[in-house]
Design an enzyme around this catalytic site. Sequence first.
Site, short mmCIF file in Angstrom:
data_model
loop_
_atom_site.label_atom_id
_atom_site.label_comp_id
_atom_site.label_asym_id
_atom_site.label_seq_id
_atom_site.Cartn_x
_atom_site.Cartn_y
_atom_site.Cartn_z
N LYS A 1 0.83 -1.21 0.00
CA LYS A 1 0.00 0.00 0.00
C LYS A 1 0.86 1.26 0.00
O LYS A 1 0.47 2.29 -0.55
CB LYS A 1 -0.93 -0.02 1.22
N GLU B 1 -11.24 6.19 4.66
CA GLU B 1 -11.27 5.29 5.80
C GLU B 1 -11.91 5.91 7.06
O GLU B 1 -12.71 5.25 7.72
CB GLU B 1 -9.86 4.77 6.09
N ASP C 1 -7.15 7.78 12.82
CA ASP C 1 -6.92 6.52 12.12
C ASP C 1 -5.41 6.30 11.92
O ASP C 1 -4.79 6.91 11.07
CB ASP C 1 -7.63 6.56 10.76
#
Length: 626
Positions: A87, A186, A208
């Site tokens: 990622k 997200e 997050d």
Amino acid sequence: MALLQISEPGQSTAPHERRLAAGIDLGTTNSLIASVRSGVAETLADADGDHLLPSVVRYTTEGPPLVGRIALDAETTDPLNTIASVKRLMGRGVGDVKSLGAHLPYEFVPGTSDMPLLHTCRGDISPVEVSADILRVLKTRAEQTLGGELDGVVITVPAYFDDAQRQATRDAGKLAGLQVLRLLNEPTAAAVAYGLDRGSEGVTAIYDLGGGTFDISILRLNRGVFEVMATAGDTALGGDDIDRVVAQWIMQEAGIGEDAGHGALRHLMQVARTAKEALTEVPATTVSVPVAGADDWSGSLTREQFDELVSPLVQKTLSPCRRVLRDAGIRVSDVQAVVLVGGSTRVPLVRSKVAGFFGRDPLVDIDPDRVVAVGAAIQADILAGNKPDDDMLLLDVIPLSLGLETMGGLAEKIIPRNTTIPTARAQEFTTFKDGQTAMSLHVVQGERELVSDCRSLGQFELRDIPPMVAGSARIRVSFQVDADGLLNVTAEEQVKGVQSSIEVKPSYGLNDREIETMLKDSMAHAQDDMEQRRLREQQVEADRVLEALEAALAEDGDQLLEAGERRRIDAAAAALRQAGKGPDYRVIRRAIEDVEQASSDYVDRRMNENIRKAMAGHRVDEFESS
């Protein structure tokens, strides 16, 4: 009489039949897939009952790639063919990857575009392909569990992913054979999972901290509407960095050098991750690693030592927290709830720092590893048409300003950062030179005033502009950002109607610290940037004045000017050229005024001469009657 069952195009012929949809959290360390079943959103497990799929892919000379835990087991024995944390490579360019090089135990080769490829025994593979292999496994898991093919998915991305990283994620979904309904930020997915849209109204912070990225978003919830007020973060800060700090401590204590080899370094990261996870539950843990040419090293790592090691990284997340509050125009006391997302928020130091910053205990009711996938599943269920009466509305924002390069290398912002998406903005531009028939448009992203300090996203040309006097053409440039945060730019000449457009799809993304640096620099250099902008604007104006003057003098200067007048104009023009090379925009502005004053009689004379030529052969009453 037989009755026909009629449905809208794209809908099932059976109104009660549900369409199969899923939400995917494509994570740095682990990935999950979730779906709504019997009205409840839940993550789906594999045949062994595991919900988490390690985001690791191993390539071998024969057979399909190995994905998940079976690949993870080969990290230390086959490091160059076993790809983890991909990622962090999504949407990045060769230059960006080189800046990460010391931390990435892979062999990179350049591709046909700027996208780097990973060299494996199966050939050179792009990060998009690696991500697609992970998504295929999740797709198969869902279809076997749900008993049919998926009609669509929502894939989550960090809120601070730039346009290139989002495009790379969508491409991975397409490559995996998925119908991507939406890319969802997200933090927003986490808010959906908590049902905040159905709870009390107010302001919520979503913190997050995942394996490779950090996001902080401020959401306002009002009557079922999710409005993301502002977002901030770091696309290269997460659990991997915590593991790396612990691994470096182990190397120092055990006397292991940086040249230990790919396999040894991957093993160190595994040991560091295990120690980190253990210290979330116990006050101390034993760490043991093999040392080449010596006995295995063993030592104790306490939570206090661990906290001291990782404190700078945790502290680094608080700066974006301050900025996002400032961008949202609120105080800490206005935040009514804090939600923790991402496996790295299990670290006790993270939880205590977040609680201290916001002055309240964060919500941890849902497993931080699963919360994003659950929220994505709820949104996917709605987008698939299974809840036609659901009026939940998600209003996300773009993380960085989007704009165009203008004359002088200036960045003209069209869509400011933290603008709610989807959105469309347009602005008119014009030509710089007489008879100009083409215009090059350079799309940039960033907060600084100069293009050189922003990130280039793409370039395209508008041709066949009707030749006109400089400044007469009207070029309307439209920016459209869709609900996924993806950009499309269109340019149209307003007289002839010629058009050109570009779907901004660069093959690279922002490097490790670039987004964070962009925002910090935009504030730290605000005054300098404004001075530079004024300077560039005056330099462009000086060039325009000189070019127009030279064209006029070449046409009729000898006929309309006496020798003394010509010397004064030439002297003023020479002074302007010299001033244009200098650093002071005020000097340039005064020099422009001097040129205009020196040539004012000449300009009047030219105007009178042009009027005389236009009236030659006509009577005055002809002009009066018209």
